[in-house]
Design a protein around this motif. Sequence first.
Motif, PDB file in Angstrom:
ATOM      1  N   TRP A 167       0.835  -1.197   0.000  1.00  0.00           N
ATOM      2  CA  TRP A 167       0.000   0.000   0.000  1.00  0.00           C
ATOM      3  C   TRP A 167       0.876   1.256   0.000  1.00  0.00           C
ATOM      4  O   TRP A 167       0.648   2.198  -0.765  1.00  0.00           O
ATOM      5  CB  TRP A 167      -0.904   0.033   1.229  1.00  0.00           C
ATOM      6  N   GLU A 168       1.873   1.278   0.890  1.00  0.00           N
ATOM      7  CA  GLU A 168       2.748   2.447   0.999  1.00  0.00           C
ATOM      8  C   GLU A 168       3.422   2.758  -0.338  1.00  0.00           C
ATOM      9  O   GLU A 168       3.510   3.918  -0.749  1.00  0.00           O
ATOM     10  CB  GLU A 168       3.812   2.213   2.072  1.00  0.00           C
ATOM     11  N   ASN A 169       3.885   1.730  -1.010  1.00  0.00           N
ATOM     12  CA  ASN A 169       4.587   1.942  -2.273  1.00  0.00           C
ATOM     13  C   ASN A 169       3.639   2.326  -3.399  1.00  0.00           C
ATOM     14  O   ASN A 169       3.988   3.136  -4.267  1.00  0.00           O
ATOM     15  CB  ASN A 169       5.403   0.698  -2.624  1.00  0.00           C
ATOM     16  N   ILE A 170       2.437   1.773  -3.414  1.00  0.00           N
ATOM     17  CA  ILE A 170       1.443   2.167  -4.418  1.00  0.00           C
ATOM     18  C   ILE A 170       1.120   3.652  -4.267  1.00  0.00           C
ATOM     19  O   ILE A 170       1.098   4.400  -5.257  1.00  0.00           O
ATOM     20  CB  ILE A 170       0.161   1.320  -4.268  1.00  0.00           C
ATOM     21  N   LEU A 171       0.895   4.095  -3.053  1.00  0.00           N
ATOM     22  CA  LEU A 171       0.535   5.491  -2.817  1.00  0.00           C
ATOM     23  C   LEU A 171       1.700   6.425  -3.112  1.00  0.00           C
ATOM     24  O   LEU A 171       1.501   7.531  -3.646  1.00  0.00           O
ATOM     25  CB  LEU A 171       0.051   5.676  -1.377  1.00  0.00           C
ATOM     26  N   TYR A 172       2.912   5.997  -2.795  1.00  0.00           N
ATOM     27  CA  TYR A 172       4.085   6.811  -3.110  1.00  0.00           C
ATOM     28  C   TYR A 172       4.227   6.976  -4.626  1.00  0.00           C
ATOM     29  O   TYR A 172       4.414   8.089  -5.130  1.00  0.00           O
ATOM     30  CB  TYR A 172       5.345   6.158  -2.533  1.00  0.00           C
ATOM     31  N   CYS A 173       4.125   5.871  -5.354  1.00  0.00           N
ATOM     32  CA  CYS A 173       4.284   5.934  -6.814  1.00  0.00           C
ATOM     33  C   CYS A 173       3.165   6.727  -7.468  1.00  0.00           C
ATOM     34  O   CYS A 173       3.363   7.334  -8.530  1.00  0.00           O
ATOM     35  CB  CYS A 173       4.328   4.521  -7.392  1.00  0.00           C
ATOM     36  N   ALA A 174       1.995   6.764  -6.840  1.00  0.00           N
ATOM     37  CA  ALA A 174       0.854   7.494  -7.380  1.00  0.00           C
ATOM     38  C   ALA A 174       0.839   8.961  -6.948  1.00  0.00           C
ATOM     39  O   ALA A 174      -0.114   9.680  -7.249  1.00  0.00           O
ATOM     40  CB  ALA A 174      -0.446   6.819  -6.958  1.00  0.00           C
ATOM     41  N   ARG A 175       1.890   9.377  -6.251  1.00  0.00           N
ATOM     42  CA  ARG A 175       2.003  10.777  -5.803  1.00  0.00           C
ATOM     43  C   ARG A 175       0.870  11.191  -4.868  1.00  0.00           C
ATOM     44  O   ARG A 175       0.341  12.307  -4.930  1.00  0.00           O
ATOM     45  CB  ARG A 175       2.070  11.731  -7.004  1.00  0.00           C
ATOM     46  N   VAL A 176       0.471  10.276  -3.992  1.00  0.00           N
ATOM     47  CA  VAL A 176      -0.559  10.598  -3.016  1.00  0.00           C
ATOM     48  C   VAL A 176       0.107  11.267  -1.816  1.00  0.00           C
ATOM     49  O   VAL A 176       0.523  10.608  -0.866  1.00  0.00           O
ATOM     50  CB  VAL A 176      -1.356   9.344  -2.597  1.00  0.00           C
ATOM     51  N   ASP A 177       0.237  12.591  -1.916  1.00  0.00           N
ATOM     52  CA  ASP A 177       0.844  13.368  -0.846  1.00  0.00           C
ATOM     53  C   ASP A 177      -0.213  14.312  -0.272  1.00  0.00           C
ATOM     54  O   ASP A 177      -1.400  13.973  -0.274  1.00  0.00           O
ATOM     55  CB  ASP A 177       2.062  14.144  -1.370  1.00  0.00           C
ATOM     56  N   SER A 178       0.185  15.484   0.188  1.00  0.00           N
ATOM     57  CA  SER A 178      -0.772  16.406   0.799  1.00  0.00           C
ATOM     58  C   SER A 178      -1.835  16.866  -0.188  1.00  0.00           C
ATOM     59  O   SER A 178      -2.976  17.111   0.183  1.00  0.00           O
ATOM     60  CB  SER A 178      -0.038  17.618   1.376  1.00  0.00           C
ATOM     61  N   ASP A 179      -1.461  16.978  -1.470  1.00  0.00           N
ATOM     62  CA  ASP A 179      -2.416  17.400  -2.499  1.00  0.00           C
ATOM     63  C   ASP A 179      -2.110  16.655  -3.797  1.00  0.00           C
ATOM     64  O   ASP A 179      -1.485  17.184  -4.719  1.00  0.00           O
ATOM     65  CB  ASP A 179      -2.323  18.916  -2.724  1.00  0.00           C
ATOM     66  N   PRO A 180      -2.552  15.392  -3.896  1.00  0.00           N
ATOM     67  CA  PRO A 180      -2.182  14.573  -5.068  1.00  0.00           C
ATOM     68  C   PRO A 180      -2.716  15.108  -6.386  1.00  0.00           C
ATOM     69  O   PRO A 180      -2.063  14.967  -7.423  1.00  0.00           O
ATOM     70  CB  PRO A 180      -2.776  13.199  -4.743  1.00  0.00           C
ATOM     71  N   ILE A 181      -3.872  15.726  -6.409  1.00  0.00           N
ATOM     72  CA  ILE A 181      -4.424  16.242  -7.665  1.00  0.00           C
ATOM     73  C   ILE A 181      -3.560  17.384  -8.177  1.00  0.00           C
ATOM     74  O   ILE A 181      -3.267  17.485  -9.379  1.00  0.00           O
ATOM     75  CB  ILE A 181      -5.887  16.662  -7.474  1.00  0.00           C
ATOM     76  N   LYS A 182      -3.101  18.245  -7.274  1.00  0.00           N
ATOM     77  CA  LYS A 182      -2.189  19.319  -7.664  1.00  0.00           C
ATOM     78  C   LYS A 182      -0.866  18.745  -8.148  1.00  0.00           C
ATOM     79  O   LYS A 182      -0.286  19.220  -9.141  1.00  0.00           O
ATOM     80  CB  LYS A 182      -1.952  20.255  -6.480  1.00  0.00           C
ATOM     81  N   ALA A 183      -0.370  17.703  -7.459  1.00  0.00           N
ATOM     82  CA  ALA A 183       0.885  17.064  -7.859  1.00  0.00           C
ATOM     83  C   ALA A 183       0.774  16.471  -9.252  1.00  0.00           C
ATOM     84  O   ALA A 183       1.718  16.538 -10.052  1.00  0.00           O
ATOM     85  CB  ALA A 183       1.272  15.978  -6.846  1.00  0.00           C
ATOM     86  N   TRP A 184      -0.400  15.904  -9.590  1.00  0.00           N
ATOM     87  CA  TRP A 184      -0.576  15.314 -10.926  1.00  0.00           C
ATOM     88  C   TRP A 184      -0.701  16.380 -12.003  1.00  0.00           C
ATOM     89  O   TRP A 184      -0.257  16.171 -13.132  1.00  0.00           O
ATOM     90  CB  TRP A 184      -1.786  14.371 -10.922  1.00  0.00           C
ATOM     91  N   ALA A 185      -1.275  17.515 -11.662  1.00  0.00           N
ATOM     92  CA  ALA A 185      -1.340  18.605 -12.632  1.00  0.00           C
ATOM     93  C   ALA A 185       0.075  19.052 -13.008  1.00  0.00           C
ATOM     94  O   ALA A 185       0.381  19.264 -14.199  1.00  0.00           O
ATOM     95  CB  ALA A 185      -2.130  19.776 -12.048  1.00  0.00           C
ATOM     96  N   LYS A 186       0.949  19.172 -12.027  1.00  0.00           N
ATOM     97  CA  LYS A 186       2.338  19.549 -12.281  1.00  0.00           C
ATOM     98  C   LYS A 186       3.059  18.464 -13.074  1.00  0.00           C
ATOM     99  O   LYS A 186       3.821  18.748 -14.013  1.00  0.00           O
ATOM    100  CB  LYS A 186       3.061  19.806 -10.963  1.00  0.00           C
TER     101      LYS A 186
END
Length: 408
Positions: A167-186
């Motif tokens: 789970w930890e690695n899936i979320l890390y690779c998916a850029r699930v941080d404080s604001d993942p939608i903003k991270a994906w836009a970048k």
Amino acid sequence: MQQERLQKYAELITKCGLNVKKGQEVIIRCGLDQPDFVKMCVEECYKLGASYVKVEWSYMPITKLHYNYRSLETLSEFSGIVKAEWERRVEKLPCVLRLDSDDPDGLNGTDSEKIFKASQARFPFIKPYRDEIDNKYQWCIAAVPGKEWAEKIFPDLPAEDAIEKLWENILYCARVDSDPIKAWAKHNEELAKRCKFLNDYKFESLEYKSSNGTDFKVGLNSKGIFLGGGESALGSNIYFNANIPSEEVFTSPLRGKAEGKVVATKPLSYQGKLIENFWVRFKNGKAVEVHAEKNQDVLEKMIAMDEGAAYLGEVALIAHDSPINNTGILFYNTLFDENASCHLALGRGFNNCLENYENYTVEQCEKLGINSSMIHVDFMIGSSDMSIVGVTADGKCVQIFKDGNWAI
């Protein structure tokens, strides 16, 4: 796993991945491994305005029983119910979310010949529907941990700990941080810059070399373009991300233009079996020789599925120094392993990798050099010393990759 992070992940794959709009139908395909997370995704889809969310559950041990006990004749059937489901997909164009959690070895012990023949028999019935909806709907592939998958990656951990670590690695690779939608836009912006660089050069071919034996040249389509990150559905123009995670910039090469040998750098999980330590040799665009230390018969059957299965449908560029590769984990899962390394795909190409593809029919795209096949199978060839040189029509050579990473 903290529920807050899982909630952010569910929001990411429904908002940024599928980008569900009011009134749309959604199909979620998943295993039985993470029902609570599936529930989160269903609710998020409804919050976004989905009119109906259908969950299609699967369980690999039962799938294995079907292959072992059903006849080839019954496995090959294209029943009235299946036909009606495809007709509804053409009519409604539902969003499709696949949550992958499969056991990489889950179909060991099945008759691969029967599986391949059944797929070949059904494909002529499916192809017209698939062609009709191609590029017209939003879809996303993401992942959740399965027990067997987690134990395959982390065999020394108790099952519960292995699932948590996955789970930890899936979320890390998916850029699930404080604001993942903003991270994906970048992230999408950065991938778009890579695409623009490559598209501006209009390369005629790419030349690959690596010390492991890869020595390969692939021709690119004069009307082709590189894509990466999000894309827009044809007709609705709705922007979505088909893969979470994704690190690739890709295009469909010119059918019939590939020469040399490529050595796989990661195992390939195909139809529940692992193909390991393999290489492929191309001549006149076609895979004419293959070798694998494990499951070579599966590899051989795969490239013989139909006339286009031995030709390339994709070339994808990913830095060796990528978030997924830097985990140091071999995921035994194409969604992750393909995004950790440069890869190729045997089989079907992408029509939207042609400029102004919306103006062409499927048949015209094929005549322009997009490969057609019932399969599309990615395999990884990136390495720490890989060199990739782009060659323009006037013979100019541009170093694109050096020592496994972007040189631009």
